[in-house]
Motif scaffolding. Structure first.
Motif, PDB file in Angstrom:
ATOM      1  N   HIS A 228       0.811  -1.218   0.000  1.00  0.00           N
ATOM      2  CA  HIS A 228       0.000   0.000   0.000  1.00  0.00           C
ATOM      3  C   HIS A 228       0.845   1.270   0.000  1.00  0.00           C
ATOM      4  O   HIS A 228       0.486   2.265  -0.640  1.00  0.00           O
ATOM      5  CB  HIS A 228      -0.950  -0.007   1.199  1.00  0.00           C
ATOM      6  N   THR A 232       0.056   4.150  -2.565  1.00  0.00           N
ATOM      7  CA  THR A 232      -0.571   5.389  -2.072  1.00  0.00           C
ATOM      8  C   THR A 232       0.390   6.569  -2.077  1.00  0.00           C
ATOM      9  O   THR A 232      -0.040   7.715  -1.998  1.00  0.00           O
ATOM     10  CB  THR A 232      -1.120   5.192  -0.647  1.00  0.00           C
ATOM     11  N   GLY A 235      -0.412   9.202  -4.510  1.00  0.00           N
ATOM     12  CA  GLY A 235      -1.611  10.015  -4.318  1.00  0.00           C
ATOM     13  C   GLY A 235      -2.800   9.387  -5.019  1.00  0.00           C
ATOM     14  O   GLY A 235      -2.665   8.700  -6.037  1.00  0.00           O
ATOM     15  N   ARG A 236      -3.989   9.641  -4.464  1.00  0.00           N
ATOM     16  CA  ARG A 236      -5.188   9.017  -5.007  1.00  0.00           C
ATOM     17  C   ARG A 236      -5.436   9.409  -6.462  1.00  0.00           C
ATOM     18  O   ARG A 236      -5.864   8.586  -7.280  1.00  0.00           O
ATOM     19  CB  ARG A 236      -6.396   9.399  -4.156  1.00  0.00           C
ATOM     20  N   GLU A 237      -5.121  10.655  -6.788  1.00  0.00           N
ATOM     21  CA  GLU A 237      -5.376  11.122  -8.156  1.00  0.00           C
ATOM     22  C   GLU A 237      -4.439  10.491  -9.176  1.00  0.00           C
ATOM     23  O   GLU A 237      -4.677  10.562 -10.391  1.00  0.00           O
ATOM     24  CB  GLU A 237      -5.259  12.654  -8.209  1.00  0.00           C
ATOM     25  N   HIS A 238      -3.375   9.875  -8.705  1.00  0.00           N
ATOM     26  CA  HIS A 238      -2.419   9.224  -9.618  1.00  0.00           C
ATOM     27  C   HIS A 238      -2.372   7.711  -9.401  1.00  0.00           C
ATOM     28  O   HIS A 238      -1.363   7.072  -9.676  1.00  0.00           O
ATOM     29  CB  HIS A 238      -1.019   9.815  -9.425  1.00  0.00           C
ATOM     30  N   GLU A 239      -3.476   7.143  -8.914  1.00  0.00           N
ATOM     31  CA  GLU A 239      -3.519   5.700  -8.682  1.00  0.00           C
ATOM     32  C   GLU A 239      -3.243   4.925  -9.964  1.00  0.00           C
ATOM     33  O   GLU A 239      -2.512   3.929  -9.961  1.00  0.00           O
ATOM     34  CB  GLU A 239      -4.882   5.303  -8.110  1.00  0.00           C
ATOM     35  N   SER A 261      -4.736  -3.665  -4.836  1.00  0.00           N
ATOM     36  CA  SER A 261      -5.604  -2.756  -5.585  1.00  0.00           C
ATOM     37  C   SER A 261      -6.775  -2.215  -4.782  1.00  0.00           C
ATOM     38  O   SER A 261      -7.735  -1.684  -5.356  1.00  0.00           O
ATOM     39  CB  SER A 261      -6.123  -3.486  -6.840  1.00  0.00           C
ATOM     40  N   SER A 263      -6.481   0.134  -2.217  1.00  0.00           N
ATOM     41  CA  SER A 263      -6.075   1.293  -1.413  1.00  0.00           C
ATOM     42  C   SER A 263      -7.222   2.269  -1.211  1.00  0.00           C
ATOM     43  O   SER A 263      -7.336   2.892  -0.139  1.00  0.00           O
ATOM     44  CB  SER A 263      -4.892   2.001  -2.077  1.00  0.00           C
ATOM     45  N   TYR A 264      -8.068   2.420  -2.210  1.00  0.00           N
ATOM     46  CA  TYR A 264      -9.187   3.356  -2.116  1.00  0.00           C
ATOM     47  C   TYR A 264     -10.513   2.660  -2.445  1.00  0.00           C
ATOM     48  O   TYR A 264     -11.356   2.465  -1.589  1.00  0.00           O
ATOM     49  CB  TYR A 264      -8.945   4.551  -3.053  1.00  0.00           C
ATOM     50  N   ASP A 265     -10.668   2.270  -3.696  1.00  0.00           N
ATOM     51  CA  ASP A 265     -11.919   1.675  -4.151  1.00  0.00           C
ATOM     52  C   ASP A 265     -11.573   0.521  -5.087  1.00  0.00           C
ATOM     53  O   ASP A 265     -11.260   0.738  -6.261  1.00  0.00           O
ATOM     54  CB  ASP A 265     -12.769   2.725  -4.869  1.00  0.00           C
ATOM     55  N   ALA A 269     -11.013   0.470  -9.129  1.00  0.00           N
ATOM     56  CA  ALA A 269      -9.712   0.099  -9.679  1.00  0.00           C
ATOM     57  C   ALA A 269      -9.859  -0.977 -10.749  1.00  0.00           C
ATOM     58  O   ALA A 269      -9.214  -0.914 -11.808  1.00  0.00           O
ATOM     59  CB  ALA A 269      -8.798  -0.386  -8.556  1.00  0.00           C
TER      60      ALA A 269
END
Length: 471
Positions: A228, A232, A235-239, A261, A263-265, A269
């Motif tokens: 992770h 991470t 950054g979320r915008e560059h996943e 995969s 880390s966020y959603d 992903a």
């Protein structure tokens, strides 16, 4: 002070036991068994590592001095005369003989696995003195190897039912447990015990143990994989860039790369990054992308992940009638994995017509740490003593717990023609072969096994004949 003092590898009360045996005691014979517990059979493993690491090195005068000082302050007796005798008469090597079944042998519980006896009548007290170290050396790796093999039986069964081949079986359960163990040595021994059954591991300590103790140049393998923090940190915008970089750095012909995969959603992903922005790169990566969902209910998350990937990337129907993802993409579940969840995930996949080929598992603390001596009810008990030239049975038979009833006499392990194991008294052996062989005597390792031999003995029989031919 020495880094390791074998005299102090003991429970406190053992130091007083040399004064507690009957006068005239010459020999004490003890045995090790699994009295039952969670499994019906066990994979014997780990004794050779203990012998090589600890029993092939002599005690020293400094060890004796240190042990005497510690025991005196601790408030327990110390048998200085006995230890000085071993140093003088046996050059510091322990005068005991250890018999054991070959490592990797799968033996039903409640059978003798190892037997210990002193080789010098002056050292009658030594047999039980080594119980603390010897039992610990055996119960832990044997329990891990057994649990790992039980997982293999489950996975193999589902592969036999839903896959065309067993080719991927050696890598279906990956050891994620190093950080969850209590020590480096625990990781090494438990990790190597797992590698008796599988070849996937991230526990590097197990590889060094394999080289040192079982002549295995490379006991297990791994692949580049994300965690992770590495994902991470983008950054979320560059996943998507983080995932794309994993393919750029590690994808290629015949190569595998694993990417966590969730880390966020996880669903986004899968749908929008792996199945959207990076879809073409995934399909043409040349090797295999392994997606790791790492949170949520394991059964639900794994089956949903596979279902969504099949909808995006397609699937083929194998000869057993089950769906398989394209070779360029697979799934590994490394969170919440146990024998129970492995069975649950594979059963749910089978119900959805998803082949077990689609998934691998990573098992951590559940594999290497969530076991204890009672998992298989391990014990080492004296079963015979010779006093003034006469042998007598030694046993316990507590009225409050018949499960702790111990065996009597010098023991042997036999195997009938039908393959069934049975513990018998050594005096009743007759012309039958005793499967207990002397592996250590007076400082010398007498029989040495390599890891491949251990693996062959521990192999799970194939039950699906057509698949066996295909695999």
């Amino acid at each position: 002070m020495q880094d390791y003092n074998p005299i102090l590898n003991v429970d406190s009360y053992k130091t007083s036991h040399y004064l507690q045996y009957p006068e005239g005691t010459q020999y004490v014979s003890s045995y090790i068994e699994s009295r039952g517990g969670q499994f019906k059979e066990g994979v014997f493993f780990g004794l050779q590592a203990f012998i090589k690491q600890y029993l092939t090195k002599p005690i020293t005068a400094a060890d004796i001095d240190e042990a005497e000082e510690l025991c005196t302050v601790h408030g327990v007796p110390f048998n200085r005369e006995g230890w000085e005798y071993i140093l003088r008469e046996h050059n510091g090597y322990l005068p005991i003989e250890i018999q054991a079944v070959p490592e990797g042998t799968v033996v039903p519980v409640q059978n003798v696995l190892a037997q210990v006896i002193n080789t010098d009548p002056v050292c009658f007290w030594l047999t039980s003195y080594v119980e603390t170290a010897l039992l610990r050396a055996v119960w832990y790796p044997t329990t891990v190897a057994t649990q790992s093999r039980e997982a293999k039986k489950i996975i193999q069964r589902y592969l036999e039912e839903t896959a065309d081949s067993l080719a991927g079986l050696p890598f279906k359960l990956h050891d994620f447990g190093a950080r969850g163990t209590s020590s480096q040595e625990t990781a090494a021994l438990g990790g190597l015990a797992h590698l008796v059954n599988f070849q996937g591991t991230d526990t590097i300590a197990a590889l060094t143990a394999g080289r040192r103790y079982y002549n295995a140049p490379m006991a297990g393998f791994s692949i580049p994989a994300a965690e992770h923090s590495t994902m991470t940190s983008w950054g979320r915008e560059h996943e998507a860039d983080a995932y794309g970089n994993m393919l750029t750095q590690f994808a290629g012909e015949g190569r595998l790369v694993a990417v966590v995969s969730d880390s966020y959603d996880l669903w986004s992903a899968i749908e929008n990054i792996w199945g959207g922005e990076l879809k073409e790169k995934v399909e043409n990566n040349g090797g295999t992308l392994v997606i790791r969902p790492d949170s949520g209910d394991p059964v639900d998350v794994v089956t949903q992940t596979i279902e969504r990937l099949m909808r995006i990337f397609g699937a083929r129907i194998n000869d057993k009638g089950y769906r398989v993802l394209p070779d360029f993409i697979r799934v590994i579940q490394g969170d919440g994995i146990s024998l129970h969840t492995i069975e649950g995930i594979l059963a749910a996949m089978k119900a959805r017509k998803q082949s077990a080929d689609n998934v691998a598992f990573g098992m951590g603390g559940e594999l290497l740490q969530k076991v204890n001596r009672d998992t298989m009810k391990f014990a080492m008990k004296a079963s015979a003593v010779r006093v003034n030239g006469l042998w007598r049975d030694v046993y316990k038979d507590p009225i409050t717990d018949i499960g702790k009833r111990s065996k009597k006499g010098r023991l042997a392990l036999i195997r009938h023609g039908d393959g069934q194991y049975r513990t018998v008294r050594e005096q009743d052996l007759g012309d039958r072969e005793n499967l207990l062989k002397a592996v250590y005597r007076n400082g010398q390792l007498l029989i040495e096994q390599n890891l491949e031999t251990v693996r062959e003995l521990a192999a799970v029989p194939v039950t699906d004949e057509p698949l066996a031919k295909a695999g």
